[in-house]
Write a protein that holds these residues in place. Sequence first.
Motif, mmCIF file in Angstrom:
data_model
loop_
_atom_site.group_PDB
_atom_site.id
_atom_site.type_symbol
_atom_site.label_atom_id
_atom_site.label_comp_id
_atom_site.label_asym_id
_atom_site.label_seq_id
_atom_site.Cartn_x
_atom_site.Cartn_y
_atom_site.Cartn_z
ATOM 1 N N THR B 246 4.339 8.493 30.583
ATOM 2 C CA THR B 246 3.480 9.089 29.554
ATOM 3 C C THR B 246 3.325 10.548 29.915
ATOM 4 O O THR B 246 3.646 10.957 31.015
ATOM 5 C CB THR B 246 2.082 8.449 29.528
ATOM 6 N N ARG B 250 1.180 15.572 23.294
ATOM 7 C CA ARG B 250 1.842 14.741 22.293
ATOM 8 C C ARG B 250 3.216 15.296 21.937
ATOM 9 O O ARG B 250 3.777 14.936 20.911
ATOM 10 C CB ARG B 250 1.000 14.712 21.017
ATOM 11 N N GLN B 253 6.663 13.199 20.688
ATOM 12 C CA GLN B 253 6.501 12.167 19.670
ATOM 13 C C GLN B 253 7.096 12.670 18.362
ATOM 14 O O GLN B 253 6.773 13.769 17.917
ATOM 15 C CB GLN B 253 5.011 11.846 19.500
ATOM 16 N N GLU B 272 0.613 4.565 18.731
ATOM 17 C CA GLU B 272 -0.075 4.473 20.026
ATOM 18 C C GLU B 272 -0.965 3.246 20.086
ATOM 19 O O GLU B 272 -1.173 2.672 21.152
ATOM 20 C CB GLU B 272 -0.893 5.743 20.287
ATOM 21 N N HIS B 284 -0.014 10.119 26.575
ATOM 22 C CA HIS B 284 0.749 9.811 25.375
ATOM 23 C C HIS B 284 2.183 9.445 25.745
ATOM 24 O O HIS B 284 2.807 10.114 26.550
ATOM 25 C CB HIS B 284 0.743 11.011 24.432
#
Lengths: 367, 594
Positions: B246, B250, B253, B272, B284
């Motif tokens: 992760t 963000r 994505q 998510e 994320h």
Amino acid sequence: MKLTVSKGELATKISMVSRVVPAKAVKPVLQGILFKVSDGRLTISATDLETGFVTEVREFNADEDGAFVVEGKVVDEVVRSMPGDQVHIEYDGISATFSSQKSRFTLPTMNPKEFPEFSPDVTGEEITLSTTQVETMLERTMFSAAKEEIMRNLNGVLWEFDSDYLRFVAADGFRLALAETTNDSGFLGTFLLSLNSMKDFLSSIKSASSDELIVRTDGRRVGFTFDGTQMVVRVVDAEFPNYKTVLPKDFRTRVVMNNDLFIEVLKRVSIAAKLGSETVKLEIRDEVMRVSARSSDRGEAVEEVEVDVKDGEDLIIGFNPKFLLEACQHIDTESVELNFKDSNSPVQINPVDVEGYLYIVMPVRLI
Amino acid sequence: MISELKIKRLPEDVVKKIAAGEVVTGPYAVVKELVENSLDANATRVEIEIVEGGKSLIKVADDGEGMSPEDLLLAVEHHCTSKISSLEDLDRIFTYGFRGEALASIAQVSRLTITTRREEDPTAVVLQVDGGERSSLKESVRQKGTTVEVRDLFFNIPARRRFLKSANVEGRMVTEIVHKFALVSLDQHLVYIKDGKMIYNLPPAGDLKERVVSLFPQVKRDALAELEYREEGIKIGGLISLPIWTSRARSHQFVFVNGRYVRNGLVLAAAERGYAEMLEHGRHPFILLQLELDPEMVDVNVHPQKLEVKFYEEQKVLDAIKRAIRQTLRKHYTLKLTPLPEEAVEKSESTFSVNTSTTPSQSVTVPELQRETSPKFSLFPRKVERIKQLVKPETYEVKVETEKKPVFHLTPFALMKNRYVLCEYEGGLAIVDFHALHERLVYEDLVENLEERTNPQFLVLPVELEMDELLKSTLEEQRDFLESLGFRVSEAGEKYSLVAVPAVLIGGDYTGVVYEILEELKLMGVLEKEKIFKNALASLACHSAFRTGDTPSLEDVTQMIKEMERKNLRTCPHGRPLVYYLEYSELDRYFGRS
């Protein structure tokens, strides 16, 4: 420096002051107790910078003036465990040796100059109170204070001196305790003192041999002088809520019954209430109060109590039994009086035919 | 007397420039439009070059079909496109560009040179357009395909040019666009050159993982799992990272709808959520979603840059995404499960188990996504049902074949650092995170006894709430929700006061929690209700008075571990694992014993 002290008195005084010695401190010297001989007095002191004690040990002999600091928790344990009636202390500038009969303890010491400057003298006018009176009032209120230190404005006892009364008020939000006595001192003012300091204070005045308690405050600190001990407490810098607006009036239901009986019934019935979110239901109808509780895993309990007096309307109301119990357990009279308004308003619990203290408990919604 | 008209019609070229600005917002938008054109022309190789963040030059060259001289002239006219001829066609759009505005718009605001040649044409043609001023066609030389060079973007709109960001920032935005193309155009050879430096040279990729790993070397191939999901009208493909990878931002994505990159926060949020408790707060995963929807389910024509889309059945799409991710994660962990020693296992319907065979650094503990709701005898069925619905298990769980769960009996024997409990079990050593376990048990208790624990206890002294306008409006909107948790708030004029708190908070600090929960409620609409409710309960659990001291006794711990085993708990309310297993086989391997 050589000292000879009565063991009994020393042990009492050390355990009194060592209450404020913190278990962990940034400065190690704060974990210590200061022994000081000067001007023909032996004093021992401790402070956590919030609360401080200085107490005088009356029965002692010393060959010269001097001062040293030893670790509080250790010296407390050492002195309490010593045999005999007399303790001899010898300080050589490095260590302090405590001996009694054939037992000897050599304790490392800390520099007395590092001990925080801590003035026990609080300026302000002198208020003279009775130790026993204050003790009783504290016992009647302290248990209702919030236990969480983070709730600073409720985690303590409010001292309120008005033109007629001295009142102690403590509340944790769900309940409130109030005790009062006439205020003859002429002093007017209020201050909030933390629950921890009040616990220390209460246990110290319990062993006081005289009934005189002198209180001084400069608004920031409060100094107590009793029986050769001075205790200084910092005033909590948070505002106690305006409790007067919530004191209930216009009651519509009044019940008087035997206090011990009510306590027993509450204890029995609350066995069935779920731990952690207890609710007991009071149903007042005619001359009978029906007390019940139930929960999914503990079943149901019901008990009916005949009340001595019932005035006003019938009522059904729910409470956390712990709050009712703790209030009733502090009622000194044989009978207890419960005053209700309705099922959404607080109950006032007070002794019968005696004034001076009362409890307010908020209901819970009945499920 | 007739005074001169004050309101004048703008000259046509000004109108065109203003309109052009709508589409061409900066170099990245130009790159996007041009690369889309190349892909539409079936190019197999696309070369993108920018200089000075694209401010001085943007060049896109492809080996696509090329244009005829006539098409070329039309291409720089407004609303000319080879892709739509009637309005009905707007409903079915499979190609990238369709509004017929891209090249024409760019032509209005830059010095544009297009060189193109079709396979069948003997020579290439070149057309220059300077701020909309077209020169005549000239002959030129090049292979089949088209090269578009855009120089001095906005040279004729100084106001816009001034508002371009620094070359670094504009360049970064172009790079992001290139990433997005690289992720969908696996069959194309993509080359990206920035200020004369080769940034990417990406030959056609065998699979998506290969492309992802070459674009983002920090994402390891092992951490990626493929999505494969299909239901009526919806197909979901792409890649996601397992929770072991992760990142704080963000920025990894991506959502593609029918091959087109779109911005859609809702889709990412839904994705998510598919991870449920596996994600730590603020972390994320890598997400690359490729949604293939029936074109009738989606409207791509809502944004001039086509960056946003509208789903006609949004909830259906979002649910499908969540399911797709959940299934993928589940499948992954099911396959990786190592069989446990026979005597230590027992049949169960639990969907997850713990991977105990990996080395410590890779060890993954999978939180359960299902909560067992034990049918419980209740004297108080009223309110609970409504609230229980919020914490009930998700209904679309797919039953995986009979699984195994460990029934290790852990025997605690020591405490470390007041935090870890060392336990012995048949298979080796287990280490329990005591505080995480305690938090979970309090949470469990709260969920199990929800109605009693959230019964309102009224306050003798109401607490005035200090809130900003946002919190106040949240309170107003979510009052029911707050009341279902046992809080009661009264208002007098502008003042709000807390008058009751849930029973679970008696003896604890009850003032701070309400703010914490209000903050949580602000997310209503962004997160789903169940999640918010869970978070709110976790806050309550955290502030409840049920606490053990800083130094738990071994007896307390033993009790708690029994409880954990009985309830088969694997994670704390925030999804962190509770137990780390160190098997004897692991120890034997380390010490070289067989």
